[in-house]
Scaffold this motif. Structure first.
Motif, short mmCIF file in Angstrom:
data_model
loop_
_atom_site.label_atom_id
_atom_site.label_comp_id
_atom_site.label_asym_id
_atom_site.label_seq_id
_atom_site.Cartn_x
_atom_site.Cartn_y
_atom_site.Cartn_z
N GLY A 56 -101.06 72.96 -15.07
CA GLY A 56 -102.03 73.13 -14.12
C GLY A 56 -102.01 71.76 -13.23
O GLY A 56 -103.02 71.48 -12.35
N THR A 57 -100.96 71.25 -13.33
CA THR A 57 -100.76 70.05 -12.51
C THR A 57 -100.58 70.57 -10.95
O THR A 57 -100.01 71.47 -10.83
CB THR A 57 -99.63 69.14 -12.94
OG1 THR A 57 -99.79 68.63 -14.19
CG2 THR A 57 -99.10 68.02 -11.79
N ARG A 58 -101.01 69.80 -9.88
CA ARG A 58 -100.88 70.38 -8.57
C ARG A 58 -99.84 69.26 -7.99
O ARG A 58 -100.06 68.09 -7.86
CB ARG A 58 -102.17 70.25 -7.74
CG ARG A 58 -103.17 71.19 -8.38
CD ARG A 58 -104.58 70.84 -7.66
NE ARG A 58 -104.94 69.49 -8.17
CZ ARG A 58 -106.00 68.98 -7.92
NH1 ARG A 58 -106.64 69.12 -6.60
NH2 ARG A 58 -106.38 67.65 -8.21
N ARG A 59 -98.84 69.73 -7.08
CA ARG A 59 -97.90 68.94 -6.33
C ARG A 59 -98.46 68.80 -5.12
O ARG A 59 -98.65 70.01 -4.44
CB ARG A 59 -96.48 69.35 -6.49
CG ARG A 59 -95.60 68.50 -5.75
CD ARG A 59 -94.29 69.01 -5.61
NE ARG A 59 -93.07 68.07 -5.21
CZ ARG A 59 -92.98 67.96 -3.62
NH1 ARG A 59 -93.65 68.47 -3.03
NH2 ARG A 59 -92.27 67.09 -3.36
N ILE A 60 -98.66 67.66 -4.46
CA ILE A 60 -99.12 67.44 -3.22
C ILE A 60 -98.05 66.76 -2.50
O ILE A 60 -96.99 66.11 -2.96
CB ILE A 60 -100.46 67.00 -3.09
CG1 ILE A 60 -100.49 65.14 -3.71
CG2 ILE A 60 -101.71 67.50 -3.89
CD1 ILE A 60 -101.58 64.48 -3.44
N VAL A 61 -98.47 66.54 -1.13
CA VAL A 61 -97.39 65.93 -0.15
C VAL A 61 -98.31 64.73 0.32
O VAL A 61 -99.57 64.80 0.85
CB VAL A 61 -97.07 66.64 0.95
CG1 VAL A 61 -96.32 65.73 2.08
CG2 VAL A 61 -96.60 67.94 0.54
N LEU A 62 -98.11 63.60 -0.16
CA LEU A 62 -98.67 62.37 0.16
C LEU A 62 -97.77 61.58 1.25
O LEU A 62 -96.84 60.86 0.97
CB LEU A 62 -98.80 61.18 -1.10
CG LEU A 62 -99.53 59.92 -0.84
CD1 LEU A 62 -100.92 60.27 -0.02
CD2 LEU A 62 -99.66 59.27 -2.16
N CYS A 63 -98.17 61.65 2.52
CA CYS A 63 -97.66 61.14 3.61
C CYS A 63 -98.06 59.81 4.36
O CYS A 63 -99.29 60.04 4.62
CB CYS A 63 -97.75 62.49 4.69
SG CYS A 63 -96.69 62.07 6.26
N ALA A 64 -97.15 58.95 4.39
CA ALA A 64 -97.46 57.96 5.14
C ALA A 64 -97.16 57.97 6.72
O ALA A 64 -95.92 58.17 7.06
CB ALA A 64 -96.72 56.64 4.60
N ASP A 65 -98.20 58.07 7.42
CA ASP A 65 -97.82 58.31 9.01
C ASP A 65 -97.38 56.86 9.63
O ASP A 65 -97.48 55.83 8.89
CB ASP A 65 -99.19 58.62 9.79
CG ASP A 65 -99.58 60.20 9.56
OD1 ASP A 65 -98.91 60.73 8.72
OD2 ASP A 65 -100.71 60.26 9.99
#
Length: 280
Positions: free
Chosen positions: A5-14
């Motif tokens: 159930g783990t979700r992979r996300i994109v954590l983006c530093a602008d």
């Protein structure tokens, strides 16, 4: 082993490259596994060959790291392409003017497309490869007319890349209370429709927008960004160290250091585990 159930996300530093302090902070967080994406601002004077090389070395060691182009079309930055217009004192127009012109179809899509091609060429020259994705400084990529130019260039020149859309997955009641987010939701509906029709990939949902002028508590806001967020979504952030270069170019200063402090803290990975979110 990653829990079910783990979700992979994109954590983006602008804003990589906007100033040495911002770039240093972003690289520090990437090296510690606290970010898995950053978008580079090639129009910024501080995005030197050295700054690009330092980020490229991190990407070689961290295959999951994505580096995107932070496409910029607003003041105080200047265009890369020759003959871009309209300008004010050799710089792009302010955000409100750019958005207003886009909404009434007063922009020149071919000039925007040429500026994007020029920024892509500058990115490729500094990094040695094309960006993994494209997003926009101050969300210009979802503005009418600008989005058409971006999607056309990406379809033809970057068939494997994706582009950021800014529509949220939060409940309707929460969205209505956030006027800035509601505008991004509205503009993103048309953007997603165009991107799908042109075969350009985009993220399923977006989070990370908040009122920079309200003295916010970023550590308290961040868990709300993760609510109802599907896998593959993008969470935007702006960590950085404040320096003189940043102060001359952007009003977002001290909040960058607050974001950096939270993302670098022991509380941050624990929060990800609690919400069954991963960056790797």
């Amino acid at each position: 082993m990653t829990p079910a159930g783990t979700r992979r996300i994109v954590l983006c530093a602008d804003d990589y490259g906007i100033s040495p302090g911002v770039s240093e902070a972003i690289r520090d967080l990437i090296a510690r596994g606290r970010l898995n994406a950053t978008s580079a601002m090639v129009v910024a004077p501080s995005l030197t060959a050295s700054e690009a090389a330092s980020l490229t070395r991190l990407k070689r060691d961290l295959p999951h790291l994505q580096i995107g182009l932070h496409f910029t079309l607003t003041a105080p930055f200047r265009p890369v392409s020759e003959g871009f217009s309209p300008l004010k004192q050799d710089s792009f127009l302010p955000l409100t003017t750019t958005l207003g012109s886009a909404l009434i179809a007063r922009l020149d899509r071919e000039r925007i497309a040429q500026e994007l091609r020029s920024q892509l060429a500058a990115f490729s020259e500094r990094f040695g490869f094309l960006p993994d994705y494209v997003d926009g400084h101050q969300h210009v990529q979802i503005f009418p007319q600008i989005r058409d130019a971006i999607l056309a260039v990406m379809r033809d020149a970057m068939p494997g890349a994706w582009v950021r859309q800014c529509g949220r997955a939060t409940p309707l009641a929460a969205r209505i209370a956030d006027r800035k987010g509601l505008l991004l939701d509205t503009l993103s509906r048309g953007f997603r429709s165009r991107a799908a029709a042109m075969g350009v990939a985009y993220n399923p949902a977006f989070a990370g927008s908040y009122d920079f002028g309200s003295d916010p508590d970023f550590a308290a806001l961040f868990p709300k960004f993760l609510d109802a967020l599907p896998a593959g979504s993008v969470v935007m952030c702006h960590p950085g160290f404040v320096d003189d270069e940043l102060r001359t170019l952007d009003p977002l200063t001290d909040l960058r250091e607050r974001e950096f402090a939270f993302l670098g803290s022991d509380a941050f990975p624990e929060l990800l585990r609690k919400h069954r979110v991963t960056l790797s």
